[in-house]
Design an enzyme around this catalytic site. Structure first.
Site, PDB file in Angstrom:
ATOM      1  N   ARG A 245       0.814  -1.221   0.000  1.00 38.37           N
ATOM      2  CA  ARG A 245       0.000   0.000   0.000  1.00 38.37           C
ATOM      3  C   ARG A 245       0.847   1.271   0.000  1.00 38.37           C
ATOM      4  O   ARG A 245       0.466   2.279   0.595  1.00 38.37           O
ATOM      5  CB  ARG A 245      -0.947   0.039   1.204  1.00 38.37           C
TER       6      ARG A 245
ATOM      7  N   ARG B 286      -3.343   6.557   0.576  1.00 38.67           N
ATOM      8  CA  ARG B 286      -3.747   7.771   1.286  1.00 38.67           C
ATOM      9  C   ARG B 286      -2.675   8.424   2.138  1.00 38.67           C
ATOM     10  O   ARG B 286      -2.859   9.550   2.595  1.00 38.67           O
ATOM     11  CB  ARG B 286      -4.995   7.482   2.114  1.00 38.67           C
TER      12      ARG B 286
HETATM   13  O1  CP3 Z   1       0.046  -1.704  -2.416  1.00 37.32           O
HETATM   14  C1  CP3 Z   1      -0.199  -0.823  -3.259  1.00 37.32           C
HETATM   15  O2  CP3 Z   1       0.234   0.354  -3.167  1.00 37.32           O
HETATM   16  C2  CP3 Z   1      -0.958  -1.207  -4.528  1.00 37.32           C
HETATM   17  C3  CP3 Z   1      -2.363  -1.059  -4.527  1.00 37.32           C
HETATM   18  C4  CP3 Z   1      -3.277  -1.962  -3.675  1.00 37.32           C
HETATM   19  C5  CP3 Z   1      -4.548  -1.525  -3.251  1.00 37.32           C
HETATM   20  N1  CP3 Z   1      -5.190  -2.579  -2.649  1.00 37.32           N
HETATM   21  C6  CP3 Z   1      -5.116  -0.179  -3.469  1.00 37.32           C
HETATM   22  C7  CP3 Z   1      -6.117   0.304  -2.504  1.00 37.32           C
HETATM   23  C8  CP3 Z   1      -3.131  -3.301  -3.286  1.00 37.32           C
HETATM   24  C9  CP3 Z   1      -1.954  -4.234  -3.458  1.00 37.32           C
HETATM   25  C10 CP3 Z   1      -4.349  -3.668  -2.633  1.00 37.32           C
HETATM   26  C11 CP3 Z   1      -4.598  -5.031  -2.123  1.00 37.32           C
HETATM   27  C12 CP3 Z   1      -5.768  -5.270  -1.257  1.00 37.32           C
HETATM   28  N2  CP3 Z   1      -7.013  -4.727  -1.322  1.00 37.32           N
HETATM   29  C13 CP3 Z   1      -5.783  -6.241  -0.218  1.00 37.32           C
HETATM   30  C14 CP3 Z   1      -4.622  -7.124   0.146  1.00 37.32           C
HETATM   31  C15 CP3 Z   1      -3.649  -6.409   1.016  1.00 37.32           C
HETATM   32  C16 CP3 Z   1      -4.118  -6.139   2.413  1.00 37.32           C
HETATM   33  O3  CP3 Z   1      -4.278  -4.967   2.754  1.00 37.32           O
HETATM   34  O4  CP3 Z   1      -4.352  -7.102   3.158  1.00 37.32           O
HETATM   35  C17 CP3 Z   1      -7.062  -6.221   0.368  1.00 37.32           C
HETATM   36  C18 CP3 Z   1      -7.527  -7.062   1.529  1.00 37.32           C
HETATM   37  C19 CP3 Z   1      -7.833  -5.270  -0.354  1.00 37.32           C
HETATM   38  C20 CP3 Z   1      -9.252  -4.916  -0.136  1.00 37.32           C
HETATM   39  C21 CP3 Z   1      -9.344  -3.482   0.216  1.00 37.32           C
HETATM   40  N3  CP3 Z   1      -9.313  -2.454  -0.714  1.00 37.32           N
HETATM   41  C22 CP3 Z   1      -9.435  -2.883   1.510  1.00 37.32           C
HETATM   42  C23 CP3 Z   1      -9.524  -3.647   2.802  1.00 37.32           C
HETATM   43  C24 CP3 Z   1      -9.442  -1.485   1.330  1.00 37.32           C
HETATM   44  C25 CP3 Z   1      -9.438  -0.414   2.394  1.00 37.32           C
HETATM   45  C26 CP3 Z   1     -10.710   0.320   2.532  1.00 37.32           C
HETATM   46  C27 CP3 Z   1     -10.501   1.612   3.332  1.00 37.32           C
HETATM   47  O5  CP3 Z   1     -10.890   2.661   2.827  1.00 37.32           O
HETATM   48  O6  CP3 Z   1      -9.950   1.539   4.428  1.00 37.32           O
HETATM   49  C28 CP3 Z   1      -9.360  -1.248  -0.050  1.00 37.32           C
HETATM   50  C29 CP3 Z   1      -9.300   0.066  -0.725  1.00 37.32           C
HETATM   51  C30 CP3 Z   1      -7.974   0.450  -1.274  1.00 37.32           C
HETATM   52  N4  CP3 Z   1      -7.273  -0.345  -2.144  1.00 37.32           N
HETATM   53  C31 CP3 Z   1      -7.251   1.662  -1.064  1.00 37.32           C
HETATM   54  C32 CP3 Z   1      -6.102   1.585  -1.843  1.00 37.32           C
HETATM   55  C33 CP3 Z   1      -5.047   2.641  -2.020  1.00 37.32           C
HETATM   56  C34 CP3 Z   1      -7.657   2.836  -0.176  1.00 37.32           C
HETATM   57  C35 CP3 Z   1      -8.946   3.457  -0.493  1.00 37.32           C
HETATM   58  C36 CP3 Z   1      -9.068   4.644  -1.417  1.00 37.32           C
HETATM   59  O7  CP3 Z   1      -8.129   5.241  -1.958  1.00 37.32           O
HETATM   60  O8  CP3 Z   1     -10.232   4.986  -1.583  1.00 37.32           O
END
Ligand code: CP3
Length: 358
Positions: free
Chosen positions: A36, A40
């Site tokens: 990540r 943000r």
């Molecule tokens: O790592 C990176 O920089 C690459 C991008 C990436 C994202 N999600 C972008 C994202 C990667 C590799 C992921 C993987 C992902 N997504 C996982 C596996 C890794 C982990 O964290 O365990 C999981 C479980 C998800 C599902 C997911 N997507 C979650 C739990 C969330 C968070 C929701 C929140 O707002 O707290 C997301 C959204 C997300 N995916 C964001 C990003 C940058 C943040 C939200 C946004 O910008 O609106």
């Protein structure tokens, strides 16, 4: 600014520290990137998010490439990770998926029964998600460090599909797994094929390593993982071997699962902060590279505390076959300057050879 979409015929530096470390070869400095790292914690990411949703960013090669590059420019990390999400292939094959801020992915019509399996259709990246390869091609022309492609692990994606959203216990998903193992296996096999198709497209377009995020497997017992997940993940990693790039497997809270995870066939395993790297290494087959495992919360602590935590991780790290990372994703409240400082600390570190190396 991004270059044009012309494909660079040069396969890129296969001697990049990240790739050398994942292959277990000696390196000049320990490579470091952050799960990540695009997100943000960066004001420049938040600025893009003001004009586009997460799905809009992933569907736009220009925006997705720009956001992927942001942490590379800012922190000097040793790898880029494609900006996307583990649920984007589900959305591309017709699921109504919404990523709710502060919550996570929410799926309107979950998969709960054998009947629901009829709604699954094969993921064909070239047709369903042409933006995926296009983003990788744009990045390949821009990047001087390797790009990591990724996909969600079968259990973790199944947990979102069955639960319909994030869950602390994965009770419904595990319920289906125990009550109807045949339907469960069909669902996981489908999701492994989705990951294979997605990663084959990413590598063909220029990704130099791949990571499977099976974040939620830590909620399984050893027996449950062995019986209901491991055979599918092993098939996935066997299939990925044909892509010819290093393959990383990551999950949270996997200390108790490292025995069976050793049978997956991954080149590298990502560990969270709950287990020291040296202990993780003992539980995995010799020759498995390690990635991790600073507690992301340490990046929120006062600087001297953070520095001590980084030093503690490095003191546990193997002398080769090691990539520094957090034990999970960057917390949104993290000061990006702290992440840059961590990169400097890791790059300045010189390992003291251990008397006994495995
Ligand atoms: O790592 C990176 O920089 C690459 C991008 C990436 C994202 N999600 C972008 C994202 C990667 C590799 C992921 C993987 C992902 N997504 C996982 C596996 C890794 C982990 O964290 O365990 C999981 C479980 C998800 C599902 C997911 N997507 C979650 C739990 C969330 C968070 C929701 C929140 O707002 O707290 C997301 C959204 C997300 N995916 C964001 C990003 C940058 C943040 C939200 C946004 O910008 O609106």
């Amino acid at each position: 600014m991004l270059a044009s979409a012309t494909v660079d015929a040069d396969p890129g530096p296969s001697n990049a520290p990240l790739l050398r470390a994942l292959r277990g070869e000696p390196v000049d400095h320990i490579p470091v990137w952050f799960m990540r790292q695009a997100g943000r914690s960066l004001p420049e990411y938040r600025a893009v998010r003001e004009r586009a949703t997460l799905m809009e960013i992933t569907h736009s090669p220009e925006l997705a490439a720009e956001v992927t590059l942001q942490p590379v420019r800012r922190h000097g990390v040793d790898a880029a990770i494609l900006f996307s999400d583990i649920v984007t292939p589900l959305e591309a094959t017709g699921f109504d998926v919404e990523i709710r801020p502060g919550v996570g992915p929410v799926i309107a019509e979950p998969i709960r029964t054998e009947r629901d399996l009829r709604r699954l259709r094969p993921f064909e990246p070239a047709v369903d998600a042409p933006w995926l390869a296009e983003t990788v091609r744009l990045l390949r022309a821009e990047l001087s460090v390797p790009l990591i492609g990724f996909a969600g692990g079968p259990f973790t994606l199944a947990s979102y599909l069955v639960e319909g959203g994030p869950s602390k216990t994965q009770a419904r998903a595990k319920g289906l797994m125990l009550a109807d193992p045949v339907t469960w296996r069909a669902l996981l096999d489908y999701l492994a094929d989705v990951a294979l198709a997605s990663l084959a497209a990413q590598v063909a377009a220029g990704a130099r390593a791949v990571q499977i995020f099976d974040s939620w497997i830590g909620s399984l017992s050893v027996g449950q993982y062995e019986d209901h997940v491991l055979p599918v993940v092993r098939r996935l990693f066997d299939g990925l071997a044909a892509l010819g790039v290093p393959r990383i497997y990551f999950g949270l809270g996997t200390g108790h699962l490292l025995g069976p995870i050793g049978a997956v066939g991954a080149d590298a395993v990502g560990l969270d902060w709950r287990i020291p790297l040296s202990e993780g290494s003992r539980r995995l087959p010799a020759g498995t590279a390690l990635q991790g495992n600073l507690d992301p919360v340490a990046a929120l602590a006062p600087l001297p505390v953070l520095e001590a935590e980084v030093a503690a991780v490095l003191a546990e790290a193997p002398g080769h076959g090691y990539v520094f990372n957090l034990g999970h994703g960057v917390a949104p409240a993290t000061d990006p300057n702290v992440l840059t400082h961590i990169v400097e600390l890791v790059h300045a570190h010189r390992a003291v050879p251990r008397a006994v190396e495995r």
